[in-house]
Design an enzyme around this catalytic site. Structure first.
Site, PDB file in Angstrom:
ATOM      1  N   CYS A  57       0.817  -1.226   0.000  1.00 52.92           N
ATOM      2  CA  CYS A  57       0.000   0.000   0.000  1.00 52.92           C
ATOM      3  C   CYS A  57       0.849   1.274   0.000  1.00 52.92           C
ATOM      4  O   CYS A  57       0.330   2.353  -0.267  1.00 52.92           O
ATOM      5  CB  CYS A  57      -0.947  -0.003   1.194  1.00 52.92           C
ATOM      6  SG  CYS A  57      -2.013  -1.442   1.213  1.00 52.92           S
ATOM      7  N   ASN A 104     -10.072  -0.287   0.023  1.00 53.70           N
ATOM      8  CA  ASN A 104      -8.620  -0.140   0.041  1.00 53.70           C
ATOM      9  C   ASN A 104      -8.068  -0.624  -1.301  1.00 53.70           C
ATOM     10  O   ASN A 104      -8.094  -1.818  -1.593  1.00 53.70           O
ATOM     11  CB  ASN A 104      -8.073  -0.988   1.204  1.00 53.70           C
ATOM     12  CG  ASN A 104      -6.561  -0.935   1.307  1.00 53.70           C
ATOM     13  OD1 ASN A 104      -5.887  -0.428   0.411  1.00 53.70           O
ATOM     14  ND2 ASN A 104      -6.031  -1.464   2.398  1.00 53.70           N
ATOM     15  N   HIS A 112      -3.507   7.051   3.108  1.00 56.61           N
ATOM     16  CA  HIS A 112      -3.862   5.760   2.515  1.00 56.61           C
ATOM     17  C   HIS A 112      -5.260   5.383   3.012  1.00 56.61           C
ATOM     18  O   HIS A 112      -5.567   5.489   4.200  1.00 56.61           O
ATOM     19  CB  HIS A 112      -2.832   4.706   2.920  1.00 56.61           C
ATOM     20  CG  HIS A 112      -3.234   3.325   2.525  1.00 56.61           C
ATOM     21  ND1 HIS A 112      -3.678   3.021   1.260  1.00 56.61           N
ATOM     22  CD2 HIS A 112      -3.283   2.162   3.228  1.00 56.61           C
ATOM     23  CE1 HIS A 112      -3.975   1.742   1.205  1.00 56.61           C
ATOM     24  NE2 HIS A 112      -3.754   1.189   2.386  1.00 56.61           N
TER      25      HIS A 112
HETATM   26  O1  UT7 Z   1      -3.485  -1.342   3.729  1.00 54.70           O
HETATM   27  C1  UT7 Z   1      -3.189  -2.133   4.841  1.00 54.70           C
HETATM   28  C2  UT7 Z   1      -4.281  -3.160   4.917  1.00 54.70           C
HETATM   29  N1  UT7 Z   1      -4.623  -3.586   6.201  1.00 54.70           N
HETATM   30  C3  UT7 Z   1      -5.488  -2.939   6.989  1.00 54.70           C
HETATM   31  O2  UT7 Z   1      -5.916  -1.862   6.747  1.00 54.70           O
HETATM   32  C4  UT7 Z   1      -5.901  -3.682   8.223  1.00 54.70           C
HETATM   33  C5  UT7 Z   1      -6.159  -2.825   9.376  1.00 54.70           C
HETATM   34  N2  UT7 Z   1      -7.123  -3.486  10.236  1.00 54.70           N
HETATM   35  C6  UT7 Z   1      -8.432  -3.228  10.149  1.00 54.70           C
HETATM   36  O3  UT7 Z   1      -8.862  -2.413   9.354  1.00 54.70           O
HETATM   37  C7  UT7 Z   1      -9.354  -3.910  11.134  1.00 54.70           C
HETATM   38  O4  UT7 Z   1      -8.583  -4.660  12.056  1.00 54.70           O
HETATM   39  C8  UT7 Z   1     -10.371  -4.853  10.429  1.00 54.70           C
HETATM   40  C9  UT7 Z   1     -11.384  -4.022   9.677  1.00 54.70           C
HETATM   41  C10 UT7 Z   1      -9.663  -5.786   9.462  1.00 54.70           C
HETATM   42  C11 UT7 Z   1     -11.109  -5.675  11.451  1.00 54.70           C
HETATM   43  O5  UT7 Z   1     -11.781  -4.821  12.378  1.00 54.70           O
HETATM   44  P1  UT7 Z   1     -11.703  -5.101  13.941  1.00 54.70           P
HETATM   45  O6  UT7 Z   1     -12.545  -4.094  14.603  1.00 54.70           O
HETATM   46  O7  UT7 Z   1     -10.240  -5.152  14.288  1.00 54.70           O
HETATM   47  O8  UT7 Z   1     -12.410  -6.510  14.062  1.00 54.70           O
HETATM   48  P2  UT7 Z   1     -11.813  -7.895  14.571  1.00 54.70           P
HETATM   49  O9  UT7 Z   1     -10.841  -8.450  13.590  1.00 54.70           O
HETATM   50  O10 UT7 Z   1     -11.368  -7.730  15.994  1.00 54.70           O
HETATM   51  O11 UT7 Z   1     -13.115  -8.805  14.565  1.00 54.70           O
HETATM   52  C12 UT7 Z   1     -14.212  -8.538  15.416  1.00 54.70           C
HETATM   53  C13 UT7 Z   1     -15.303  -9.540  15.116  1.00 54.70           C
HETATM   54  C14 UT7 Z   1     -14.811 -10.973  15.103  1.00 54.70           C
HETATM   55  O12 UT7 Z   1     -15.814 -11.796  15.663  1.00 54.70           O
HETATM   56  P3  UT7 Z   1     -15.741 -12.276  17.191  1.00 54.70           P
HETATM   57  O13 UT7 Z   1     -14.461 -13.046  17.285  1.00 54.70           O
HETATM   58  O14 UT7 Z   1     -15.730 -11.026  18.020  1.00 54.70           O
HETATM   59  O15 UT7 Z   1     -16.970 -13.090  17.346  1.00 54.70           O
HETATM   60  C15 UT7 Z   1     -14.666 -11.297  13.632  1.00 54.70           C
HETATM   61  O16 UT7 Z   1     -14.823 -12.676  13.372  1.00 54.70           O
HETATM   62  O17 UT7 Z   1     -15.848  -9.299  13.818  1.00 54.70           O
HETATM   63  C16 UT7 Z   1     -15.826 -10.520  13.052  1.00 54.70           C
HETATM   64  N3  UT7 Z   1     -15.673 -10.180  11.670  1.00 54.70           N
HETATM   65  C17 UT7 Z   1     -16.708  -9.898  10.862  1.00 54.70           C
HETATM   66  N4  UT7 Z   1     -18.031  -9.867  11.093  1.00 54.70           N
HETATM   67  C18 UT7 Z   1     -18.835  -9.533  10.059  1.00 54.70           C
HETATM   68  C19 UT7 Z   1     -14.526 -10.065  10.957  1.00 54.70           C
HETATM   69  N5  UT7 Z   1     -14.803  -9.704   9.679  1.00 54.70           N
HETATM   70  C20 UT7 Z   1     -16.152  -9.600   9.614  1.00 54.70           C
HETATM   71  C21 UT7 Z   1     -17.035  -9.269   8.566  1.00 54.70           C
HETATM   72  N6  UT7 Z   1     -18.355  -9.232   8.842  1.00 54.70           N
HETATM   73  N7  UT7 Z   1     -16.626  -8.941   7.321  1.00 54.70           N
END
Ligand code: UT7
Length: 324
Positions: A113, A281, A251
């Site tokens: 990125c 993204n 970004h």
């Molecule tokens: O350009 C660099 C690219 N990388 C990034 O930008 C990554 C940066 N990270 C992020 O943007 C965030 O960490 C994410 C958007 C990827 C995830 O958000 P989060 O608030 O950190 O969520 P999480 O990974 O802690 O997941 C929370 C919950 C989980 O369920 P449980 O374990 O709490 O029951 C996940 O399984 O949300 C669940 N989950 C979803 N639910 C519905 C994960 N993805 C999804 C989804 N829809 N698409």
């Protein structure tokens, strides 16, 4: 002193739009989860366009805006981790598609990125040293071919697209003021895609997971820290205060990361450009795509100070400051 002046911008996104509602039908997710956790509502997905075609279309628009002929380009640098082929470089394909003169230099940069800002940094140095008079700097990625469309944790985040700028060697105070590029390879496992090259046997490589892998939570924390640090570095080098900044173009990965960066700088919302709601993204495409949109909307005016900041796989992070 010679500076790299940005004399034209361009962008391109493929026609097909995939909305959060479309994704609800494909994986166990919801529009509410995606939009509140990321800020993304829809993304463009390439069906017919390849990386070099998207890059060439963005570059063509930038050349048109600059009023520059492809024949006048000395250097093409493309930031991408989804190249047209392993080799030749996507930049060589762009050279061929656009009819840039034989003998110009063309190569790709792999910084995920941060690819566009890495490419800008390199091209800026060619311009400043007099090694190139006019350069095309492009960021393009097509993450739709890297993500597992059954994995809700990653497939909702990304989109395809490209952006480009034309740099011209000019005297004066306007142009690129600084670029800073950084990496920390010990965090490579936070975000990666693909397999090691041979010697592993073909069958092993074929069976291995080729999809993008990401530790979202850890990447999020590192992103907030490194983007804040990169902006501070750019501001200190150029003796800028938050009041001096006309527009921050970060970004476009996650609105919560962008808002954390905004708050750290104490910038008002209107000084931060976001468009990830419509594109997701787009990796190396994200910053030049946002810049082109901001320029075309009249959000960037002569002598404005524009800051760019990125982070991505590698891990890599970077910033640039420009007097428009
Ligand atoms: O350009 C660099 C690219 N990388 C990034 O930008 C990554 C940066 N990270 C992020 O943007 C965030 O960490 C994410 C958007 C990827 C995830 O958000 P989060 O608030 O950190 O969520 P999480 O990974 O802690 O997941 C929370 C919950 C989980 O369920 P449980 O374990 O709490 O029951 C996940 O399984 O949300 C669940 N989950 C979803 N639910 C519905 C994960 N993805 C999804 C989804 N829809 N698409």
């Amino acid at each position: 002193m010679l500076r790299s002046k940005i004399i034209g911008t361009g962008s391109y996104v493929p026609k097909k739009i995939v909305t959060n509602q479309d994704l609800e039908k494909m994986v166990d997710t919801s529009d509410t989860w995606i939009s509140t956790r990321t800020g993304i509502r829809e993304r463009h997905i390439a069906v017919e366009d390849s990386s070099s075609e998207m890059a060439s279309k963005a570059a063509k628009n930038a050349l048109k805006a600059a009023g520059v002929s492809p024949k006048d380009i000395d250097l093409i640098v493309v930031g991408t981790v989804t190249p047209e082929m392993t080799f030749p470089s996507t930049a060589c394909f762009v050279q061929s598609h656009l009819g840039v003169k034989a003998g110009a230099a063309a190569f790709d940069v792999s910084a995920a990125c941060s690819g566009f800002l890495y490419a800008l940094d390199i091209a800026d140095k060619y311009i400043k040293t007099g090694a190139a008079g006019k350069a095309l700097v492009i960021g393009v990625d097509q993450f739709s071919k890297l993500v597992d469309w059954n994995d809700r944790a990653t497939c909702v985040l990304f989109g395809d697209g490209a952006g480009a700028v034309v740099l011209s060697a000019e005297k004066g105070s306007r142009g690129v003021l600084s670029c800073h590029i950084h990496s920390d390879g010990k965090h490579w496992e936070m975000l990666y895609s693909g397999n090691p090259c041979p010697p592993s046997p073909f069958e092993e490589r074929k069976a291995a997971n080729q999809y993008l892998v990401m530790n979202g939570n850890e990447t999020f924390k590192i992103a907030v820290r490194t983007m804040g640090g990169a902006i501070t570095e750019a501001m200190e080098q150029n003796k800028l205060t938050a009041e001096d900044i006309s527009l921050l173009i970060p970004h476009q990965a996650n609105l919560r990361i962008i808002n954390a960066t905004r708050d750290r700088l104490k910038l008002p919302d209107e000084k931060v450009y976001t468009n990830l709601d419509r594109y997701g993204n787009t990796s190396a495409g994200s910053i030049p795509l946002a810049l082109d949109e901001a320029v075309r909307l009249g959000r960037v005016k002569e002598n404005d100070i524009i800051l760019f900041v990125s982070f991505g796989g590698g891990l890599t992070w970077a910033s640039a400051a420009v007097r428009w």
